[in-house]
Design a protein around this motif. Structure first.
Motif, PDB file in Angstrom:
ATOM      1  N   ILE A 153      19.566  -7.108 -99.908  1.00 55.27           N
ATOM      2  CA  ILE A 153      20.172  -6.117 -99.028  1.00 55.27           C
ATOM      3  C   ILE A 153      20.323  -6.761 -97.661  1.00 55.27           C
ATOM      4  O   ILE A 153      19.397  -7.403 -97.167  1.00 55.27           O
ATOM      5  CB  ILE A 153      19.326  -4.828 -98.955  1.00 55.27           C
ATOM      6  N   GLU A 154      21.489  -6.629 -97.065  1.00 54.55           N
ATOM      7  CA  GLU A 154      21.748  -7.278 -95.783  1.00 54.55           C
ATOM      8  C   GLU A 154      22.860  -6.562 -95.045  1.00 54.55           C
ATOM      9  O   GLU A 154      23.625  -5.792 -95.637  1.00 54.55           O
ATOM     10  CB  GLU A 154      22.122  -8.746 -95.993  1.00 54.55           C
ATOM     11  N   VAL A 155      22.912  -6.832 -93.748  1.00 55.36           N
ATOM     12  CA  VAL A 155      23.991  -6.311 -92.913  1.00 55.36           C
ATOM     13  C   VAL A 155      25.087  -7.362 -92.860  1.00 55.36           C
ATOM     14  O   VAL A 155      24.846  -8.504 -92.467  1.00 55.36           O
ATOM     15  CB  VAL A 155      23.488  -5.982 -91.498  1.00 55.36           C
ATOM     16  N   LEU A 156      26.297  -6.978 -93.262  1.00 56.04           N
ATOM     17  CA  LEU A 156      27.429  -7.894 -93.265  1.00 56.04           C
ATOM     18  C   LEU A 156      28.301  -7.676 -92.030  1.00 56.04           C
ATOM     19  O   LEU A 156      28.239  -6.626 -91.388  1.00 56.04           O
ATOM     20  CB  LEU A 156      28.275  -7.692 -94.531  1.00 56.04           C
ATOM     21  N   ASP A 157      29.118  -8.677 -91.740  1.00 47.61           N
ATOM     22  CA  ASP A 157      30.085  -8.520 -90.657  1.00 47.61           C
ATOM     23  C   ASP A 157      31.081  -7.425 -91.013  1.00 47.61           C
ATOM     24  O   ASP A 157      31.551  -7.346 -92.159  1.00 47.61           O
ATOM     25  CB  ASP A 157      30.836  -9.832 -90.419  1.00 47.61           C
ATOM     26  N   ASP A 158      31.395  -6.587 -90.041  1.00 48.59           N
ATOM     27  CA  ASP A 158      32.384  -5.544 -90.257  1.00 48.59           C
ATOM     28  C   ASP A 158      33.768  -6.193 -90.289  1.00 48.59           C
ATOM     29  O   ASP A 158      34.171  -6.858 -89.333  1.00 48.59           O
ATOM     30  CB  ASP A 158      32.307  -4.505 -89.134  1.00 48.59           C
ATOM     31  N   PRO A 159      34.521  -6.042 -91.388  1.00 48.15           N
ATOM     32  CA  PRO A 159      35.852  -6.675 -91.449  1.00 48.15           C
ATOM     33  C   PRO A 159      36.822  -6.112 -90.425  1.00 48.15           C
ATOM     34  O   PRO A 159      37.804  -6.766 -90.074  1.00 48.15           O
ATOM     35  CB  PRO A 159      36.318  -6.382 -92.878  1.00 48.15           C
ATOM     36  N   ARG A 160      36.545  -4.913 -89.925  1.00 52.65           N
ATOM     37  CA  ARG A 160      37.412  -4.312 -88.901  1.00 52.65           C
ATOM     38  C   ARG A 160      36.905  -4.762 -87.529  1.00 52.65           C
ATOM     39  O   ARG A 160      36.056  -4.119 -86.914  1.00 52.65           O
ATOM     40  CB  ARG A 160      37.395  -2.788 -89.025  1.00 52.65           C
ATOM     41  N   THR A 161      37.426  -5.870 -87.055  1.00 48.92           N
ATOM     42  CA  THR A 161      36.926  -6.470 -85.817  1.00 48.92           C
ATOM     43  C   THR A 161      37.103  -5.557 -84.619  1.00 48.92           C
ATOM     44  O   THR A 161      36.347  -5.649 -83.651  1.00 48.92           O
ATOM     45  CB  THR A 161      37.647  -7.804 -85.561  1.00 48.92           C
ATOM     46  N   ASP A 162      38.087  -4.669 -84.660  1.00 49.46           N
ATOM     47  CA  ASP A 162      38.282  -3.769 -83.528  1.00 49.46           C
ATOM     48  C   ASP A 162      37.176  -2.744 -83.420  1.00 49.46           C
ATOM     49  O   ASP A 162      36.990  -2.130 -82.368  1.00 49.46           O
ATOM     50  CB  ASP A 162      39.631  -3.052 -83.647  1.00 49.46           C
ATOM     51  N   ARG A 163      36.402  -2.560 -84.523  1.00 50.57           N
ATOM     52  CA  ARG A 163      35.300  -1.609 -84.502  1.00 50.57           C
ATOM     53  C   ARG A 163      33.961  -2.310 -84.547  1.00 50.57           C
ATOM     54  O   ARG A 163      32.942  -1.713 -84.877  1.00 50.57           O
ATOM     55  CB  ARG A 163      35.403  -0.663 -85.709  1.00 50.57           C
ATOM     56  N   ALA A 164      33.954  -3.580 -84.227  1.00 47.22           N
ATOM     57  CA  ALA A 164      32.693  -4.335 -84.249  1.00 47.22           C
ATOM     58  C   ALA A 164      32.520  -5.096 -82.951  1.00 47.22           C
ATOM     59  O   ALA A 164      32.501  -6.330 -82.934  1.00 47.22           O
ATOM     60  CB  ALA A 164      32.673  -5.293 -85.439  1.00 47.22           C
ATOM     61  N   PRO A 165      32.397  -4.410 -81.819  1.00 45.58           N
ATOM     62  CA  PRO A 165      32.225  -5.110 -80.542  1.00 45.58           C
ATOM     63  C   PRO A 165      30.878  -5.814 -80.477  1.00 45.58           C
ATOM     64  O   PRO A 165      29.877  -5.323 -80.979  1.00 45.58           O
ATOM     65  CB  PRO A 165      32.306  -3.969 -79.517  1.00 45.58           C
ATOM     66  N   ASP A 166      30.887  -6.990 -79.870  1.00 43.58           N
ATOM     67  CA  ASP A 166      29.645  -7.752 -79.662  1.00 43.58           C
ATOM     68  C   ASP A 166      28.920  -8.051 -80.972  1.00 43.58           C
ATOM     69  O   ASP A 166      27.692  -8.162 -80.997  1.00 43.58           O
ATOM     70  CB  ASP A 166      28.707  -6.999 -78.713  1.00 43.58           C
TER      71      ASP A 166
ATOM     72  N   ARG B 258      28.412  -6.197 -83.543  1.00 42.85           N
ATOM     73  CA  ARG B 258      27.725  -5.075 -84.196  1.00 42.85           C
ATOM     74  C   ARG B 258      28.422  -4.706 -85.496  1.00 42.85           C
ATOM     75  O   ARG B 258      29.640  -4.864 -85.624  1.00 42.85           O
ATOM     76  CB  ARG B 258      27.670  -3.858 -83.273  1.00 42.85           C
ATOM     77  N   SER B 259      27.638  -4.202 -86.438  1.00 44.05           N
ATOM     78  CA  SER B 259      28.207  -3.816 -87.724  1.00 44.05           C
ATOM     79  C   SER B 259      27.348  -2.720 -88.347  1.00 44.05           C
ATOM     80  O   SER B 259      26.124  -2.708 -88.191  1.00 44.05           O
ATOM     81  CB  SER B 259      28.278  -5.020 -88.664  1.00 44.05           C
ATOM     82  N   SER B 260      28.030  -1.806 -89.043  1.00 42.91           N
ATOM     83  CA  SER B 260      27.337  -0.749 -89.782  1.00 42.91           C
ATOM     84  C   SER B 260      27.457  -0.952 -91.285  1.00 42.91           C
ATOM     85  O   SER B 260      27.088  -0.064 -92.061  1.00 42.91           O
ATOM     86  CB  SER B 260      27.913   0.626 -89.403  1.00 42.91           C
ATOM     87  N   LEU B 261      27.978  -2.094 -91.692  1.00 46.43           N
ATOM     88  CA  LEU B 261      28.206  -2.360 -93.113  1.00 46.43           C
ATOM     89  C   LEU B 261      26.954  -2.980 -93.732  1.00 46.43           C
ATOM     90  O   LEU B 261      26.585  -4.106 -93.393  1.00 46.43           O
ATOM     91  CB  LEU B 261      29.409  -3.292 -93.284  1.00 46.43           C
ATOM     92  N   ILE B 262      26.310  -2.247 -94.617  1.00 46.65           N
ATOM     93  CA  ILE B 262      25.120  -2.729 -95.323  1.00 46.65           C
ATOM     94  C   ILE B 262      25.457  -2.871 -96.797  1.00 46.65           C
ATOM     95  O   ILE B 262      25.982  -1.931 -97.415  1.00 46.65           O
ATOM     96  CB  ILE B 262      23.931  -1.775 -95.133  1.00 46.65           C
ATOM     97  N   ARG B 263      25.176  -4.028 -97.348  1.00 46.07           N
ATOM     98  CA  ARG B 263      25.485  -4.291 -98.762  1.00 46.07           C
ATOM     99  C   ARG B 263      24.205  -4.494 -99.570  1.00 46.07           C
ATOM    100  O   ARG B 263      23.317  -5.250 -99.168  1.00 46.07           O
ATOM    101  CB  ARG B 263      26.372  -5.525 -98.894  1.00 46.07           C
ATOM    102  N   VAL B 264      24.157  -3.812-100.698  1.00 46.90           N
ATOM    103  CA  VAL B 264      23.073  -3.965-101.670  1.00 46.90           C
ATOM    104  C   VAL B 264      23.649  -4.683-102.891  1.00 46.90           C
ATOM    105  O   VAL B 264      24.672  -4.252-103.443  1.00 46.90           O
ATOM    106  CB  VAL B 264      22.501  -2.594-102.086  1.00 46.90           C
ATOM    107  N   VAL B 265      23.029  -5.778-103.286  1.00 46.04           N
ATOM    108  CA  VAL B 265      23.454  -6.516-104.484  1.00 46.04           C
ATOM    109  C   VAL B 265      22.346  -6.395-105.521  1.00 46.04           C
ATOM    110  O   VAL B 265      21.193  -6.770-105.260  1.00 46.04           O
ATOM    111  CB  VAL B 265      23.744  -7.990-104.164  1.00 46.04           C
ATOM    112  N   LEU B 266      22.704  -5.871-106.686  1.00 47.66           N
ATOM    113  CA  LEU B 266      21.740  -5.673-107.779  1.00 47.66           C
ATOM    114  C   LEU B 266      22.133  -6.510-108.980  1.00 47.66           C
ATOM    115  O   LEU B 266      23.249  -6.357-109.497  1.00 47.66           O
ATOM    116  CB  LEU B 266      21.688  -4.191-108.184  1.00 47.66           C
TER     117      LEU B 266
END
Length: 370
Positions: free
Chosen positions: A340-353, A355-363
């Motif tokens: 489980i990790e925080v990934l880069d937000d592909p929408r760069t306009d919504r990821a200032p500095d 920051r990212s809210s995209l969390i991915r779980v790989v099972l």
């Protein structure tokens, strides 16, 4: 009813590392040798050689034997003491450090300069002391954080009940709903602490089954929406293909996704969208599940720390989070051998500095990996 301010965070216990004063008599010329037995042999040989040399010198100088022998023995003993003191100095330091640790002081360290068994023991002792110091600090932090987290809902619940008893607030559904919310918050914290105790004890077993993700994720979203307490957010689920399945422990994965959705709802703006996506991994041996919201996001430097206990992404969280949800999620995913990790937000306009809210779980799919 007046809102009670949250209890202040307890300050961490100060670390006052003590500097050891070097001993001027602590001579260590034998540190280069890797065996304590070799050191003893060299010590015995050096003492015998010094004694023989002093005896020969005293004979040539015409010193009386009754006077020469005591002088030779005395000088040999002093020479032995100097060398032996350096050889056993780490043992004395470890004794003092152990006594300090028994009093609760884990800052003492030993100076491991030799390469023999005593030096290896001193190095291992210093490592153990450092780990014990970290464990003791974690215990202090845990007690302080748990005390704070328990105090906040208890104080709110007590204030609400006092208002009801004193007649300040009518016992209507709205007032009871506030008391219920504080009770649920307290119950959630207790459940999280129980999960952490199971984590530390390592007694959790997985009940693997085939999970069809589309209805499963809808069920988790429904539960998260109910727990969100009417927050005005939109839930969007996208599973590709729609009949995607994975073999895992349904209860634990439900707990993981629910914690992620609860965290996303807590930080989403009004009318914000929370996306839940799932698909098979590129190698076809597992699935990934993404949870993404439109909140402030997690700073790049906090992406690893956010999964630790009582961490909240590097910014103040006054919305009622316990700081345990993501730590428990990482533990449950780890039980499955996933990540489980925080990934880069592909929408760069919504990821200032960054920051990212995209969390991915790989099972990994247990059915395909066996």
């Amino acid at each position: 009813m007046s809102e009670l301010p949250p209890a202040p965070e307890a300050p961490p216990a100060p670390h006052t590392a003590r500097r050891r004063v070097p001993d001027r008599l602590d001579v260590r010329p034998l540190d280069r040798f890797r065996s304590f037995k070799v050191k003893l042999g060299i010590l015995v040989g050096a003492v015998v050689s010094v004694a023989a040399l002093l005896t020969q010198v005293s004979i040539r100088a015409g010193v009386e034997p009754l006077l020469a022998i005591p002088l030779v023995v005395l000088i040999a003993l002093v020479f032995t003491q100097l060398l032996a003191r350096g050889m056993t100095s780490p043992l004395r330091e470890m004794t003092g450090a152990a006594q300090a640790m028994a009093r609760g002081d884990y800052t003492q360290r030993t100076r491991a300069t030799s390469r023999d068994e005593v030096g290896q023991l001193a190095a291992a002792f210093s490592t153990m002391a450092s780990e014990l110091e970290q464990t003791d600090q974690m215990r202090r932090d845990l007690v302080a954080n748990v005390s704070h987290e328990l105090r906040t809902p208890v104080a709110g619940l007590r204030a609400q009940l006092e208002n009801l008893v004193d007649g300040v607030t009518d016992p209507d559904p709205a007032a009871l709903e506030v008391a219920l919310a504080e009770t649920e918050r307290l119950s959630l914290l207790v459940n999280h602490l129980l999960d952490l105790s199971r984590l530390d004890a390592g007694v959790v077993e997985l009940d693997l089954e085939s999970i069809e993700l589309t209805p499963f994720l809808h069920e988790v979203v429904d539960a998260a929406a109910l727990a969100a307490g009417g927050r005005d957010v939109r839930w969007i689920i996208d599973v590709e293909p729609p009949d995607l399945t994975v073999t895992a422990d349904a209860a634990r994965i439900h707990q993981v996704i629910h914690n992620l959705l609860e965290n996303a709802a807590r930080h989403s703006p009004v009318e914000g969208r929370i996306h839940v996506r799932a698909a098979r991994t590129a190698d076809g041996e597992g699935v990934w599940i993404d949870v993404d919201d439109e909140g402030p996001g997690i700073a790049r430097e906090d992406r690893s720390r956010v999964f630790e206990r009582f961490q909240r992404g590097g910014y103040a969280d006054s919305s009622g989070g316990t700081g345990l949800g993501l730590a428990i999620a990482r533990w449950a995913v780890g039980l499955h051998g996933g990540t489980i990790e925080v990934l880069d937000d592909p929408r760069t306009d919504r990821a200032p500095d960054g920051r990212s809210s995209l969390i991915r779980v790989v099972l990994p799919d247990a059915a395909t990996s066996t």
